[in-house]
Every structure is written in structure tokens, then in C-alpha cells.
Design a protein around this motif. Structure first.
Motif, PDB file in Angstrom:
ATOM      1  N   VAL A  93     108.811  31.823  52.710  1.00 59.16           N
ATOM      2  CA  VAL A  93     108.739  30.365  52.644  1.00 59.16           C
ATOM      3  C   VAL A  93     110.004  29.819  53.305  1.00 59.16           C
ATOM      4  O   VAL A  93     111.112  30.285  53.023  1.00 59.16           O
ATOM      5  N   VAL A  94     109.817  28.842  54.201  1.00 60.62           N
ATOM      6  CA  VAL A  94     110.943  28.225  54.891  1.00 60.62           C
ATOM      7  C   VAL A  94     111.034  26.769  54.472  1.00 60.62           C
ATOM      8  O   VAL A  94     110.010  26.073  54.367  1.00 60.62           O
ATOM      9  N   GLY A  95     112.247  26.323  54.231  1.00 54.61           N
ATOM     10  CA  GLY A  95     112.458  24.945  53.814  1.00 54.61           C
ATOM     11  C   GLY A  95     113.726  24.357  54.386  1.00 54.61           C
ATOM     12  O   GLY A  95     114.456  25.006  55.142  1.00 54.61           O
ATOM     13  N   VAL A  96     113.975  23.109  54.006  1.00 58.30           N
ATOM     14  CA  VAL A  96     115.141  22.353  54.448  1.00 58.30           C
ATOM     15  C   VAL A  96     115.795  21.754  53.215  1.00 58.30           C
ATOM     16  O   VAL A  96     115.105  21.178  52.364  1.00 58.30           O
ATOM     17  N   THR A 169     119.562  25.029  43.482  1.00 60.35           N
ATOM     18  CA  THR A 169     118.348  25.097  42.666  1.00 60.35           C
ATOM     19  C   THR A 169     117.115  25.248  43.557  1.00 60.35           C
ATOM     20  O   THR A 169     116.182  25.974  43.218  1.00 60.35           O
ATOM     21  N   PHE A 170     117.119  24.600  44.705  1.00 57.99           N
ATOM     22  CA  PHE A 170     115.997  24.671  45.645  1.00 57.99           C
ATOM     23  C   PHE A 170     115.695  26.122  46.030  1.00 57.99           C
ATOM     24  O   PHE A 170     114.543  26.544  46.030  1.00 57.99           O
ATOM     25  N   GLY A 171     116.725  26.898  46.326  1.00 59.09           N
ATOM     26  CA  GLY A 171     116.523  28.293  46.704  1.00 59.09           C
ATOM     27  C   GLY A 171     115.789  29.101  45.650  1.00 59.09           C
ATOM     28  O   GLY A 171     115.020  30.004  45.948  1.00 59.09           O
ATOM     29  N   ALA A 172     115.976  28.743  44.395  1.00 57.53           N
ATOM     30  CA  ALA A 172     115.342  29.481  43.298  1.00 57.53           C
ATOM     31  C   ALA A 172     113.901  29.070  43.057  1.00 57.53           C
ATOM     32  O   ALA A 172     113.112  29.849  42.534  1.00 57.53           O
ATOM     33  N   VAL A 173     113.516  27.839  43.419  1.00 55.37           N
ATOM     34  CA  VAL A 173     112.181  27.336  43.081  1.00 55.37           C
ATOM     35  C   VAL A 173     111.282  27.053  44.284  1.00 55.37           C
ATOM     36  O   VAL A 173     110.100  26.750  44.102  1.00 55.37           O
ATOM     37  N   MET A 174     111.790  27.171  45.472  1.00 56.25           N
ATOM     38  CA  MET A 174     111.014  26.753  46.648  1.00 56.25           C
ATOM     39  C   MET A 174     109.727  27.550  46.860  1.00 56.25           C
ATOM     40  O   MET A 174     108.789  27.049  47.460  1.00 56.25           O
ATOM     41  N   GLY A 175     109.641  28.758  46.354  1.00 55.95           N
ATOM     42  CA  GLY A 175     108.439  29.566  46.536  1.00 55.95           C
ATOM     43  C   GLY A 175     107.555  29.663  45.317  1.00 55.95           C
ATOM     44  O   GLY A 175     106.600  30.447  45.305  1.00 55.95           O
ATOM     45  N   ALA A 176     107.838  28.857  44.294  1.00 54.50           N
ATOM     46  CA  ALA A 176     107.013  28.896  43.073  1.00 54.50           C
ATOM     47  C   ALA A 176     105.583  28.501  43.386  1.00 54.50           C
ATOM     48  O   ALA A 176     105.313  27.733  44.312  1.00 54.50           O
ATOM     49  N   ARG A 177     104.660  28.992  42.599  1.00 56.56           N
ATOM     50  CA  ARG A 177     103.243  28.651  42.751  1.00 56.56           C
ATOM     51  C   ARG A 177     103.058  27.149  42.596  1.00 56.56           C
ATOM     52  O   ARG A 177     103.614  26.539  41.698  1.00 56.56           O
ATOM     53  N   ARG A 178     102.288  26.551  43.476  1.00 52.67           N
ATOM     54  CA  ARG A 178     102.044  25.113  43.447  1.00 52.67           C
ATOM     55  C   ARG A 178     100.985  24.766  42.418  1.00 52.67           C
ATOM     56  O   ARG A 178     100.024  25.491  42.249  1.00 52.67           O
ATOM     57  N   ALA A 179     101.181  23.659  41.729  1.00 46.35           N
ATOM     58  CA  ALA A 179     100.225  23.232  40.699  1.00 46.35           C
ATOM     59  C   ALA A 179      98.959  22.678  41.301  1.00 46.35           C
ATOM     60  O   ALA A 179      98.866  22.242  42.377  1.00 46.35           O
TER      61      ALA A 179
END
Length: 179
Positions: A93-96, A169-179
Motif C-alpha cells: 500500500v502506498v500513501g502520502v 500513526t498513518f504508517g501503522a494503520v494505512m493498510g488496515a482492512r477497509r470498512a
């Protein structure tokens, strides 16, 4: 996927934005990639790649890291070599994330933001991040390994989702399953 579909192999993710107005704190946006193990594709990331790190195996490389957005066109660039990732990894997963040293800053407050995901000369995604204007961090792309062993291919999916959280915090949650 058929034998004629090669999947995604090597991509470049690029990020752009304009510098902050004179007298204002600098805008520092960063690309972040999270790699997930096949046995926990939505668990904690196996590792993160961002401005002061690199992937252990050299498959994800941050080529440019801008702290100001000063420059022409895309200011940051990351290469992700999916076909070289070990079989134990099944998702990237890639983010900003926006650094918040100068106070809370959202994508809507940064002029001319944009992200591009490109394979070779083909743009897979180009987005101005307007849909996440109220966010301080956002995922932009997901790559998922489909199949097993020699027949495995990587699939690309746009994944534009905003978060109102700090970069760590973003790095820890960015790949969590989406609701």
C-alpha cells in the motif's frame, strides 16, 4: 488473470505540490510504502519505506525527497519493483503523509497537490488529491499479489482514502482492512 495479462511489474509513484506562501512554515509531504506479509495482508506492515529508510531487499526505493515542494513538476519519486518482492509478501500500500511540524495542515491547504502512479509510460493513476482535501494523510494505491508461485501476478487498485492522523500513526494503520 489470463496468460496474456502480465500484471503490474515495476511502478513509479510520484508526488507534487507547490511550496508554502512566503513567511509560512514549509509544506513537507512524504511518500510512504507499507509491505504486508502473505499470511497477514491486513495486519501490521512487515516493513515501511519512507524518507529516512529503504526496503531491506532494495525492491522499493525513494529517489527524491523534497521538504518544500520547490521544483518543477513532481517533487518526490518512489520506485516499487513488485516482481522482485519475495513470495512471502502479498500486498503493498502506498500513501502520502503531510509532516505536521508547522501545525495541522491538510491536502486542501497545500496548493496544486498531485500524485501519479506510472508503469513505464502508462499512467495507472493521476489524481490531484481533491477527494481527500480535509485529510492530513491518504492512501493512494494498493498492489496485491494474485496467484501463487511462478504464475503469480500483481494487480493495481486505486485506493484513495483520507486519514486525519499524524505520519507515525498513518504508517501503522494505512493498510488496515477497509470498512
Amino acid at each position: 488473470m489470463s496468460g496474456l495479462n502480465k500484471g503490474v511489474g515495476k511502478v513509479e509513484v510520484s508526488l507534487k505540490w507547490d511550496p508554502s506562501p512566503a513567511g509560512a512554515p514549509e509544506h513537507d509531504l512524504d511518500l510512504v510504502a507499507a509491505v504486508y506479509a502473505a499470511d497477514a495482508p491486513y495486519g501490521p506492515p512487515a516493513y515501511l519505506v519512507h524518507f529516512d529508510s529503504r526496503s531491506p531487499d532494495g525492491t522499493i526505493t525513494l529517489h527524491r525527497d523534497s521538504r518544500t515542494g520547490l521544483g518543477l513538476g513532481y517533487d518526490e519519486s518512489m520506485t516499487v519493483e513488485l516482481t522482485r518482492l519475495a513470495a512471502r509478501y502479498a500486498r503493498v500500500v502506498v500513501g502520502v503523509a503531510i509532516q505536521q511540524a508547522g501545525g495541522r495542515l491538510t491536502f486542501g491547504q497545500v496548493a496544486r497537490t498531485g500524485v501519479r502512479v506510472r508503469e513505464g509510460y502508462t499512467d495507472l493513476l493521476e489524481d490531484p488529491l481533491a477527494s481527500v482535501a480535509d485529510a492530513t494523510a491518504a492512501t493512494v494505491a494498493e498492489f496485491v499479489r494474485v496467484g501463487a508461485d511462478d504464475s503469480a501476478e500483481w494487480r493495481f487498485e486505486p485506493l484513495l482514502q483520507g486519514f486525519d492522523i499524524d505520519p507515525s500513526t498513518f504508517g501503522a494503520v494505512m493498510g488496515a482492512r477497509r470498512a
